[in-house]
Design a protein around this motif. Structure first.
Motif, mmCIF file in Angstrom:
data_model
loop_
_atom_site.group_PDB
_atom_site.id
_atom_site.type_symbol
_atom_site.label_atom_id
_atom_site.label_comp_id
_atom_site.label_asym_id
_atom_site.label_seq_id
_atom_site.Cartn_x
_atom_site.Cartn_y
_atom_site.Cartn_z
ATOM 1 N N GLY A 11 4.154 40.785 53.857
ATOM 2 C CA GLY A 11 5.131 40.002 55.564
ATOM 3 C C GLY A 11 4.621 40.865 56.146
ATOM 4 N N GLN A 12 2.984 41.131 56.687
ATOM 5 C CA GLN A 12 3.318 41.525 58.398
ATOM 6 C C GLN A 12 2.954 40.185 59.291
ATOM 7 O OE1 GLN A 12 1.706 41.075 55.513
ATOM 8 N NE2 GLN A 12 -1.222 40.536 55.476
ATOM 9 N N GLY A 13 3.053 39.049 58.843
ATOM 10 C CA GLY A 13 2.522 37.692 59.773
ATOM 11 C C GLY A 13 1.113 37.406 60.066
ATOM 12 N N PRO A 14 0.943 35.997 60.185
ATOM 13 C CA PRO A 14 -0.107 35.433 60.601
ATOM 14 C C PRO A 14 -0.926 36.155 62.172
ATOM 15 C CG PRO A 14 1.811 34.174 61.387
ATOM 16 C CD PRO A 14 1.948 35.007 60.982
ATOM 17 N N ASP A 15 0.245 36.896 63.096
ATOM 18 C CA ASP A 15 -0.208 37.621 64.307
ATOM 19 C C ASP A 15 -0.515 39.253 64.284
ATOM 20 O OD1 ASP A 15 0.547 35.249 65.859
ATOM 21 O OD2 ASP A 15 2.057 35.399 66.302
ATOM 22 N N ALA A 16 -1.168 39.706 63.140
ATOM 23 C CA ALA A 16 -1.097 41.006 63.031
ATOM 24 C C ALA A 16 -2.699 40.968 63.138
ATOM 25 C CB ALA A 16 -0.460 41.270 61.616
ATOM 26 N N SER A 17 -2.646 42.478 63.803
ATOM 27 C CA SER A 17 -3.699 42.736 63.862
ATOM 28 C C SER A 17 -4.876 43.667 63.594
ATOM 29 C CB SER A 17 -3.983 43.240 65.873
ATOM 30 O OG SER A 17 -2.766 44.802 65.622
ATOM 31 N N HIS A 18 -3.814 43.260 62.928
ATOM 32 C CA HIS A 18 -4.584 44.739 61.000
ATOM 33 C C HIS A 18 -4.848 43.625 60.328
ATOM 34 C CE1 HIS A 18 -0.118 45.177 60.420
ATOM 35 N NE2 HIS A 18 -0.333 45.256 59.091
ATOM 36 N N THR A 19 -5.684 44.072 59.239
ATOM 37 C CA THR A 19 -5.689 43.422 57.998
ATOM 38 C C THR A 19 -4.735 44.070 56.704
ATOM 39 O OG1 THR A 19 -7.868 42.203 58.950
ATOM 40 C CG2 THR A 19 -7.619 42.134 56.608
ATOM 41 N N VAL A 20 -4.493 44.058 56.185
ATOM 42 C CA VAL A 20 -3.927 43.611 55.057
ATOM 43 C C VAL A 20 -4.367 43.350 53.139
ATOM 44 C CG1 VAL A 20 -1.747 43.829 53.596
ATOM 45 C CG2 VAL A 20 -1.521 44.058 55.815
ATOM 46 N N LEU A 21 -5.044 44.296 53.094
ATOM 47 C CA LEU A 21 -5.815 43.781 51.916
ATOM 48 C C LEU A 21 -5.572 44.549 50.162
ATOM 49 C CD1 LEU A 21 -9.652 44.499 52.765
ATOM 50 C CD2 LEU A 21 -8.454 42.011 52.547
ATOM 51 N N ALA A 22 -5.554 44.416 49.198
ATOM 52 C CA ALA A 22 -5.545 45.074 47.882
ATOM 53 C C ALA A 22 -7.129 44.865 47.349
ATOM 54 C CB ALA A 22 -4.403 44.060 47.113
ATOM 55 N N ASP A 23 -6.860 45.986 46.429
ATOM 56 C CA ASP A 23 -8.085 46.915 45.662
ATOM 57 C C ASP A 23 -7.550 45.782 43.998
ATOM 58 O OD1 ASP A 23 -7.129 48.258 43.824
ATOM 59 O OD2 ASP A 23 -7.206 50.189 44.633
ATOM 60 N N PRO A 24 -8.889 46.172 43.674
ATOM 61 C CA PRO A 24 -9.337 45.391 42.291
ATOM 62 C C PRO A 24 -7.601 45.380 41.293
ATOM 63 C CG PRO A 24 -11.162 46.031 42.909
ATOM 64 C CD PRO A 24 -10.388 46.616 44.679
ATOM 65 N N GLU A 25 -7.227 46.985 41.681
ATOM 66 C CA GLU A 25 -6.566 46.515 40.691
ATOM 67 C C GLU A 25 -4.974 46.435 41.094
ATOM 68 O OE1 GLU A 25 -6.235 49.991 37.907
ATOM 69 O OE2 GLU A 25 -7.631 49.735 37.239
ATOM 70 N N GLY A 26 -4.933 45.890 42.612
ATOM 71 C CA GLY A 26 -3.543 45.606 43.631
ATOM 72 C C GLY A 26 -3.553 46.602 44.365
ATOM 73 N N ASN A 27 -4.137 47.692 44.592
ATOM 74 C CA ASN A 27 -3.376 48.984 46.065
ATOM 75 C C ASN A 27 -3.796 48.411 47.189
ATOM 76 O OD1 ASN A 27 -2.681 50.510 43.700
ATOM 77 N ND2 ASN A 27 -4.156 50.486 42.950
ATOM 78 N N GLU A 28 -2.452 48.229 47.551
ATOM 79 C CA GLU A 28 -2.344 47.522 49.306
ATOM 80 C C GLU A 28 -3.434 48.468 49.599
ATOM 81 O OE1 GLU A 28 0.989 46.139 46.978
ATOM 82 O OE2 GLU A 28 0.243 48.322 47.705
ATOM 83 N N PHE A 29 -4.001 48.021 51.062
ATOM 84 C CA PHE A 29 -3.915 48.929 51.960
ATOM 85 C C PHE A 29 -4.777 48.059 53.468
ATOM 86 C CE2 PHE A 29 -7.976 47.826 49.582
ATOM 87 C CZ PHE A 29 -9.019 47.456 50.567
ATOM 88 N N CYS A 30 -4.909 49.226 54.480
ATOM 89 C CA CYS A 30 -4.649 48.093 55.404
ATOM 90 C C CYS A 30 -6.023 48.780 56.513
ATOM 91 C CB CYS A 30 -3.411 48.700 56.764
ATOM 92 S SG CYS A 30 -1.712 48.168 56.025
ATOM 93 N N VAL A 31 -6.680 47.663 57.358
ATOM 94 C CA VAL A 31 -7.358 47.836 57.970
ATOM 95 C C VAL A 31 -7.522 47.722 59.376
ATOM 96 C CG1 VAL A 31 -10.259 47.259 58.653
ATOM 97 C CG2 VAL A 31 -9.308 46.963 55.818
ATOM 98 N N ILE A 32 -7.005 48.977 59.793
ATOM 99 C CA ILE A 32 -6.690 48.967 61.039
ATOM 100 C C ILE A 32 -7.274 48.627 62.556
ATOM 101 C CG2 ILE A 32 -5.306 50.354 62.710
ATOM 102 C CD1 ILE A 32 -3.193 49.684 59.937
#
Length: 245
Positions: free
Chosen positions: A98-119
């Motif tokens: 739900g971060q939206g297309p204009d978010a300046s950070h990048t949301v990723l999920a690791d190989p087991e689906g755990n979310e993390f953000c690259v700020i």
């Protein structure tokens, strides 16, 4: 009596595989000491907070977005892009929370689906915290106060129901974003504590601060061995008190 943060641990179907992902992404070295109270793979966090990154075997399924995730800071726009590219190469995927297309950070999920953000670069709050800048948690103001007392880490943010604590030695910040709480995802990240003295006395202290006991026989989120005691914080998040090392 107090506890130190021994590890921030992932529930993992394939602990070795997931450890290799995070080691490759952040250049973390494997902890080489044997420890019967920790059943899993551990990496050295490489920052002044002094904890490990743990990967414990778990059979439960992830059913929702994690309540806890890492925020990885960037020193520049190219550093952010390189971190994202390296993560994708190692098996991560882009993730929509739900971060939206204009978010300046990048949301990723690791190989087991755990979310993390690259700020994005320029985030003053994460300045000087190291590559594992913050463990961002879904949680109440009360749980931030609980963990400040539990770990002896001072509050570095307390405003509008949002709280954050940080070790006096620096390193990763633990942050809580206030209500409402997300649903229990089934699998998540958990804190593993190592008591400085008698384990049972420390468990009683944590209970007096607002923790509660969990019935380990009904949990399959991690194996429990070596005298580990399972507790939940005031928001219901499971954590472990390891046998004294």
């Amino acid at each position: 009596m107090s506890s130190r943060l021994f590890a921030i641990s992932f529930d993992a179907h394939r602990p070795e595989h997931l450890a290799r992902f995070w080691s490759g992404l952040l250049g973390l070295k494997r902890a080489d000491e044997a420890d019967d109270s920790f059943d899993g793979v551990a990496l050295l966090s490489g920052n002044d907070a002094g904890y490990r990154l743990g990967f414990r075997p778990a059979e439960s399924r992830k059913t929702a977005q994690n309540r806890l995730h890492f925020d990885l800071p960037s020193s520049s726009a190219s550093d952010q892009q390189e971190t994202v590219a390296r993560a994708l190469e190692l098996g991560a995927r882009h993730c929509d929370v739900g971060q939206g297309p204009d978010a300046s950070h990048t949301v990723l999920a690791d190989p087991e689906g755990n979310e993390f953000c690259v700020i994005e670069p320029g985030n003053d709050f994460l300045a000087g915290c190291g590559r594992l800048g913050a463990l961002a948690c879904d949680g109440s103001r009360a749980v931030g106060y609980f963990w400040s007392a539990a770990l002896g880490w001072p509050l570095v943010w307390d405003q509008d129901e949002e709280t954050a604590v940080q070790s006096p030695d620096g390193g990763t910040k633990l942050t809580w974003g206030g209500p409402p709480l997300m649903p229990d995802p089934g699998r998540d990240l958990h804190l593993d504590l190592a008591p400085d003295g008698d384990q049972q006395a420390e468990v009683e202290r944590l209970l007096s601060l607002g923790a509660r006991r969990l019935d380990s026989t009904r949990l399959d989120s991690a194996r429990v061995g070596g005298g580990t005691v399972l507790l939940a914080d005031p928001d219901g998040n499971e954590f472990r008190v390891l046998a004294r090392r």
